[in-house]
Design a protein around this motif. Structure first.
Motif, short mmCIF file in Angstrom:
data_model
loop_
_atom_site.label_atom_id
_atom_site.label_comp_id
_atom_site.label_asym_id
_atom_site.label_seq_id
_atom_site.Cartn_x
_atom_site.Cartn_y
_atom_site.Cartn_z
N THR A 85 0.82 -1.21 0.00
CA THR A 85 0.00 0.00 0.00
C THR A 85 0.86 1.26 0.00
O THR A 85 0.32 2.37 -0.08
N ASP B 36 -4.56 1.56 3.12
CA ASP B 36 -5.45 1.69 1.98
C ASP B 36 -5.94 3.12 1.77
O ASP B 36 -6.43 3.47 0.69
N GLU C 100 -14.16 3.07 3.04
CA GLU C 100 -13.79 1.72 3.45
C GLU C 100 -14.58 0.68 2.67
O GLU C 100 -14.81 -0.44 3.12
N GLY D 145 -9.85 -4.50 2.48
CA GLY D 145 -8.61 -3.99 3.03
C GLY D 145 -7.44 -4.85 2.63
O GLY D 145 -7.58 -6.04 2.36
N ARG E 155 -8.66 -8.61 5.99
CA ARG E 155 -9.02 -8.38 4.59
C ARG E 155 -10.52 -8.12 4.39
O ARG E 155 -11.12 -8.56 3.43
#
Length: 597
Positions: A469, A491, A523, A527, A532
């Motif tokens: 990320t 993220d 969101e 993730g 996840r």
């Protein structure tokens, strides 16, 4: 039409000078970077010293066992370049091995999630090919702060408190370092890590033993790390220690000294996108950086000039385009040395014209990756449904309701000659894995970003880079190097990075105004870190976003959660517009500072 900021007041001035600027997520690191410039070093020398110092003063956010992408512009070479300091998965990291341990995900903590530590070799490569100083010069500040101490920040203490039981019960080597005298250190108290000081001191001494030649010293330092006592200690620890991780069971690691000896950092061309006057440079799809370029490719079709950056229309467009870009991240991105990623198509006008048609006045509640024949994989969604990761799992990124709890570090540096560098070091956090006692630091956990299903762009494979990320950004304006910026935040990084850029380019905000402005994140998508999960439709906004905007966003179907006033992002930025050098830093968290003259 130009947007007129109704609240031009900023938390601090935009730093302006002609000699050079440094901005980072910790004031000590910023001061160290400026000290290197004052001593005659260039931006790249300052970058190495800044980064090594950040490992010491923000151990909950980065460490020697972590990883880093670097984007730079060297005036001598006249082009932007990327240094990949993202170490790959070990030779023993196979899907079969992890499945054989009864796992369906790579644990978010412990030794099984360790990739080859990439930071040190990347910094030595930068120093050798772009810098002017010797290893001992750039190591000295970090050694001093580790040996003599530094005032430990409140978030580091809070992080230690959250994993205290884990340290005392399972990771006693970490307790020995981070629970001095058996207790959580008090914020502002003097904190030392003599083992890290000795590790870096020994590397400096080994380097000097190579003789007077600067390059020979750097090469000796690299070998000492990857083939000498550092690699030996890591190999021994992974082979002999059964380490408790977030799966609830102890596991040995698979990382070996041979894995470390076989890998070196590399230089590659950036991936770019032309956005009006700006050529925006990111890493390739082994990082999430192209997700920002895809957002820009989608947003290119909307007229953002003069829009209020706190309006529902502005926020809605950015979030909906982010959802589409991040869906493609999940479906297509991976290490291009292992999988073909159709970036030319993903950034093309035709592809984004079709994708743009999916953006309506209502919030999307679905994950909608594009379809490109012969490419991509099926995205697995794990709905959060209120589930929270266990303490110490995943990246310690921004929490629910935007509550900042740390994650990564970032810095940007421009020197008097116009050299520019931007980097987002991370991994090897104190809460990621137990400290290796001979070295004083833990390993990273970046392998948790792999999937344990076959056939996906992000599937685990030996020697493969995980899709990190970490995503620094550099932009040219009218073909000239102009802007370097970035943020910690997992993220959320390429969401805040994009928002900053739009505010600066379309709303006329200076660097500090664009950082200070109210921010938000989505969101909606899976993730990158254990476990996840995704939260479809959820958007977290700062409380400073106008109430009328929040009401309108909810009417459009967004699930809006409101966080604290100053809770989104840790951006820093620096710009070059000859003769001026400018810089700004985020006030959130009260750690980041810019300096320059």
């Amino acid at each position: 039409m130009k947007f007129i900021n109704p609240n031009p007041f900023t938390t601090r001035p935009e730093i302006t000078g002609t000699f050079g600027v440094v901005t980072s997520t910790h004031w000590i690191a910023t001061a160290v970077g400026m000290s290197i410039l004052e001593k005659g070093g260039n931006a790249f020398d300052a970058a190495v010293a800044t980064a090594l110092t950040l490992q010491v003063v923000e151990p909950h956010l980065c460490g020697p066992g972590g990883d880093v992408p670097i984007i730079l512009h060297d005036v001598r070479r006249g082009r932007p370049e990327v240094i990949c300091g993202q170490g790959p998965a070990p030779a023993g990291a196979t899907i079969a091995h992890y499945r054989g341990q009864g796992l369906d995900m790579v644990p978010g903590t412990g030794l099984l999630a360790a990739c080859v530590p990439g930071t040190f070799d990347a910094w030595m490569l930068l120093l050798r090919d772009y810098g002017t100083m010797r290893p001992a010069d750039v190591l000295a500040p970090a050694i001093g702060y580790a040996r003599d101490g530094h005032p430990i920040v409140e978030r580091a203490c809070a992080t230690i408190a959250t994993v205290r039981e884990q340290f005392e019960t399972h990771w006693q080597t970490s307790a020995a370092v981070f629970l001095p005298r058996g207790d959580v250190p008090k914020p502002g108290s003097l904190f030392r890590n003599p083992a890290v000081a000795e590790t870096y001191g020994r590397i400096a001494r080994e380097a000097e033993s190579a003789g007077a030649d600067r390059v020979a010293q750097i090469e000796r330092a690299r070998r000492t790390w990857s083939q000498g006592f550092v690699a030996e200690a890591i190999d021994r620890f992974c082979r002999t220690q059964d380490v408790m991780d977030v799966s609830g069971r102890p596991h040995k690691g698979v990382l070996t000294g041979d894995d470390m000896a076989r890998w070196q950092a590399s230089v590659e061309a950036p991936l770019t996108y032309q956005y009006g006057r700006y050529t925006v440079c990111k890493t390739g799809p082994w990082g999430q950086g192209p997700a920002m370029l895809q957002q820009l490719a989608l947003l290119q079709g909307f007229d953002l000039d003069g829009m209020d950056p706190t309006s529902a229309a502005f926020i809605h467009l950015q979030v909906e385009c982010a959802k589409l870009a991040y869906a493609d991240r999940e479906a297509f991105y991976g290490d291009p040395a292992f999988v073909e990623v159709p970036m030319a198509t993903l950034l093309s006008d035709a592809y984004n014209a079709e994708r743009r048609k999916l953006v309506s006045d209502s919030a999307s509640l679905e994950l909608r990756p594009g379809r490109i024949d012969g490419f991509g994989g099926v995205v697995t969604l794990r709905r959060a449904d209120g589930q929270r990761a266990a303490a110490g799992a995943g990246e310690p990124t921004v929490g629910r309701l935007g509550q900042a709890s740390g994650d990564t570090v970032h810095f940007d540096i421009i020197d008097r000659d116009g050299n520019m560098v931007t980097a987002t070091p991370s991994g090897g956090w104190l809460q990621s894995s137990p400290v290796i006692p001979e070295l004083g630091f833990p390993l990273g956990t970046r392998a948790q970003m792999f999937w344990l299903e076959e056939g996906l762009p992000g599937s685990l494979a030996p020697g493969k880079r995980p899709r990190t990320t970490l995503t620094p950004t550099l932009a040219l304006r009218d073909g000239q190097p102009y802007l370097a910026w970035g943020s910690p935040g997992g993220d959320q990084q390429d969401q805040w990075i994009t928002q900053f850029f739009l505010r600066h380019v379309h709303c006329g905000m200076n660097l500090q105004e664009a950082i200070d402005a109210p921010a938000w994140h989505s969101e909606h998508f899976p993730g990158s870190f254990w476990p996840r999960t995704a939260r479809p439709g959820v958007m977290v906004v700062e409380n400073r976003v106008p109430a009328a905007t929040i009401d309108t966003l909810r009417q459009r179907g967004h699930v809006v959660e409101v966080g604290d006033d100053w809770s989104e992002g840790r951006l820093t930025a620096a710009s070059r517009e000859d003769p001026w050098r400018r810089a700004a830093a985020n006030p959130r968290g009260m750690q980041g500072y810019a300096a320059g003259r």
